[in-house]
Design an enzyme around this catalytic site. Structure first.
Site: not given
Length: 749
Positions: A168, A331
């Site tokens: 990224d 998560d």
């Protein structure tokens, strides 16, 4: 069996507990009862091992807690006729209710932690295809080289394993940004990482725009891969060779299994452990979660995804629309969504990755602030109590995990409460000293015994309170910001792999020194009140003890924010491997004692070796033997940085010399070829402390860290700040080329 027959024992038990909790007895009788129950706790702990010990301990402790709670609610609250006492009194009571509620939920979670059996070993033709995702943003290429090499070296058939670097930091958006220098840096990064992936046999992936942070990056990986299972490793989380063999077998046992999570193991101390010098002797802060709480969650099918060191089933992720990105803790949110869809999870309590923790206190607080804000987002936007599809135990487990991060509210309340009585004589807790001892002190002692029984091997007394205290000053506003605007928080990458080349006072230190000063003044003022007044002196003594405990926490926090220098850029791992060191003129067998991604320490197995001194530094090759000792995995070019004389031999500090991607394959095999070094270090520090010994140790620590912190504070005030302030820096690297190549001599010449 009828429903009435099943409910009758529970009804009788509830009635008995209600009778015991509300039984009206005098203060002295309550004190005797408290002492008896505390004694029963200790006796059961010491002399009644067995399958029912845990539940009996919890039952006895719960009885004392409920006795205290009943007394607290019926006898100690301020009158509504005096709002100056009533309002802070109710805030304090609310903080206590929160803590007691969290205690009961946590007791439910860890009532019977699951001992998960190892996964069955599958034949190669049974193994599913696996895609390994390594998301990255701004991590150093050397760090990524080690993680990629370790991932490529996983013990798994090559035709069923593919490793992806999800970058990224090199997206089209970054490469085309208006800032010319930043755009050029992004393009260089992309080219460098593409070359690295090509050399190591990994696949480089980036995307058009940086959207939805890590969750968006992982979803881009899903869109460009096809493996049945997906493994996620953070950029600094290098796996040991057997990681997949120890995890993927679980997916063949349960077709509805979406997750196998493993613990996070760290090669470096966090700022608390580093600055207090407890790294090598005290269990790490995360071990309580990974070694007790996650196993407890596993019992209720509620073990959740922790962002890394995990294996996930692609079919489950696809069904849920990929990794969830509503909150900044993608998560736990992803696991919540999949549990609500009827998928299952498992937790394997074995460290099989080696990662890095934040090195500075500021980066530590930044990381915890993100966790806190993310869990508050989940609580507000996807409340587990209201989430359809979850079982009742799963609701309670997720509620516990999210509500835990509200600890700044009670922690700061308990800090301020005694000051209100000392400075303003506010009666927010109506009780005399005898009642306080009979109810509150016995409850607190029982609570500490229970906590030490449940978590003693992985958490020393008062350490939880310390971690909560040091985080509360900055997590409280973070939590408040989410309550005001749950969708506002954005994902910030935690900086890792940096070092500090000097001691300094953290830029976040001010609240801790102010709090310490206020608590010291409060102790002095309380002493003056005790000497000059005759009323409420017994209660004043109790409040002073309370304030003194807060002062001990505040004293240790001064040491926490007094940063120690850390010149070692890459942390070492004890490996105990055989090898061969080739220097100019000969070859020597060595024992490789420890290794990092930039160097190693070896012990010469040949006595009487005479290495040359002076300006010339020997240059050679370090060859690593395979685990069976029969062959060698390859060599790494090294330079001798220093020699260490030992009683019966000599040790040598080696630095790798311009390692290439192929050399990182050897380095990864050396460090992560087996998981035993991680497990050994994991277990090495698990020496529990009893309540008395742990308390005395903490009080000694508070004195030492108070002196150290005040010295740092004085130096910070008396000396001008350097230009670099207290920003973490990377110390200059040792030269990558040595001096003259010199031969060595053995005892035989």
């Amino acid at each position: 069996m009828t429903s009435f027959s099943r409910l009758l024992p529970w009804f009788v038990t509830a009635c008995l507990v209600g009778f015991l909790v509300t039984l009206p007895i005098g203060t002295q009788s309550q004190l005797v009862l408290g002492i008896v129950l505390i004694g029963a706790l200790l006796l059961v702990w010491r002399f009644w091992p067995g399958p029912h010990q845990r539940l009996v301990m919890m039952a006895i402790g719960t009885l004392l807690v409920l006795r205290y709670l009943y007394w607290r609610a019926t006898s100690t609250l301020p009158s509504t006729s005096d709002m100056a006492d009533f309002i802070p009194g109710m805030i304090l009571f609310a903080a206590e209710l929160f803590c007691i509620g969290m205690l009961f939920i946590s007791l439910f979670v860890v009532a019977s932690p699951l001992e998960r059996k190892p996964a069955r070993r599958l034949a190669d033709d049974e193994l599913p295809t696996v895609d390994v995702f390594i998301p990255t943003y701004n991590e150093d290429v050397h760090l990524l080289s080690a993680t990629l090499a370790a991932a490529r070296a996983l013990d798994y058939p090559a035709d069923r394993l593919r490793v992806y670097l999800l970058d990224d930091g090199g997206t089209d958006q970054k490469c085309a940004q208006e800032n010319v220098s930043l755009a050029a840096a992004a393009r260089r990064r992309r080219a460098e990482l593409m070359s690295l992936c090509s050399d190591l046999g990994a696949t480089y992936l980036t995307r058009a725009r940086n959207e939805h942070a890590k969750a968006g990056n992982l979803n881009n990986g899903l869109a460009h891969s096809t493996g049945e299972l997906v493994v996620v490793f953070d950029a600094d989380h290098a796996p040991v060779r057997e990681f997949l063999r120890e995890t993927v077998g679980h997916f063949r046992d349960d077709a509805r299994l979406f997750l196998v999570q493993t613990p996070h193991f760290f090669l470096n101390p966090d700022p608390v452990e580093k600055n207090l010098s407890t790294w090598l002797r005290m269990p790490s802060e995360n071990e309580m979660f990974y070694s007790v709480i996650q196993r407890g969650l596993d019992r209720w099918n509620a073990a959740f995804f922790c962002g890394s060191a995990a294996v996930l089933r692609r079919a489950a992720l696809v069904e849920a629309g990929g990794f969830s990105g509503v909150s900044i803790t993608e998560d736990c949110e992803t696991a919540l969504e999949l549990h609500a869809r009827g998928w299952n999870s498992r937790y394997v309590d074995r460290p099989m990755i080696a990662g890095l923790q934040p090195e500075t206190f500021a980066s530590f607080i930044g990381q915890r602030s993100r966790w806190c804000r993310g869990m508050m987002q989940i609580l507000l936007l996807k409340n587990p109590l209201l989430k359809r599809g979850l079982s009742l135990p799963q609701r309670l487990c997720y509620l516990s995990s999210a509500l835990f991060w509200a600890f700044p509210f009670p922690r700061l309340t308990f800090l301020v409460a005694p000051l209100l009585f000392i400075f303003f004589d506010l009666k927010i807790f109506i009780a005399n000293s005898q009642e306080f001892v009979a109810f509150a002190v016995t409850y607190l002692i029982a609570n500490m015994i229970l906590q030490n029984y449940l978590y003693g091997r992985v958490r020393w007394p008062w350490v939880s309170e310390l971690y909560e205290y040091i985080q509360s000053f900055y997590l409280a506003p973070a939590m408040l910001s989410v309550l005001l605007n749950p969708r506002k928080p954005s994902f910030n990458v935690t900086e890792k792999g940096v070092t500090t080349n000097r001691d300094f006072l953290s830029s976040l230190a001010t609240p801790y020194f102010v709090s310490f000063a206020v608590l010291v003044v409060a102790m002095g003022y309380a002493g003056w009140r005790y000497a000059t007044q005759t009323l409420d002196n017994d209660l004043l003594v109790v409040v002073c003890i309370w304030n003194a405990l807060n002062l001990a926490l505040a004293a240790v926090s001064l040491g926490v924010v007094s940063e120690r220098s850390e010149r070692r850029r890459n942390q070492r791992l004890a490996v105990n491997r055989c090898g061969r060191l080739d220097l100019h003129g000969g070859s020597l067998p060595v024992q490789i004692q420890d290794a990092s991604t930039t160097g190693a320490r070896v012990k010469l197995l040949t006595p009487g070796v005479d290495l040359p001194g002076g300006e010339g530094l020997p240059v050679g090759w370090l060859h690593v033997a395979t685990l069976d000792g029969k062959t060698e995995t390859g060599g790494i070019p090294v330079i001798v940085r220093r020699t260490i004389s030992e009683p019966d031999s000599m040790a040598i500090g080696l630095q790798y010399l311009k390692p290439t991607p192929q050399h990182y394959t050897v380095i990864a095999e050396l460090m992560y070829g087996q998981g035993k070094p991680l497990s050994d270090f994991w277990n090495l520090r698990r020496a529990g402390k009893g309540l008395l010994r742990g308390t005395l140790m903490f009080l000694r620590m508070s004195l030492g860290q108070m002196v150290r912190g005040l010295q740092f504070g004085w130096l910070a005030l008396s000396q001008p700040k350097p230009d670099a302030s207290d920003q973490p820096v990377v110390p200059p690297r040792a030269p990558e080329t040595g001096g003259t190549v010199a031969p060595f001599k053995t005892a035989e010449g």
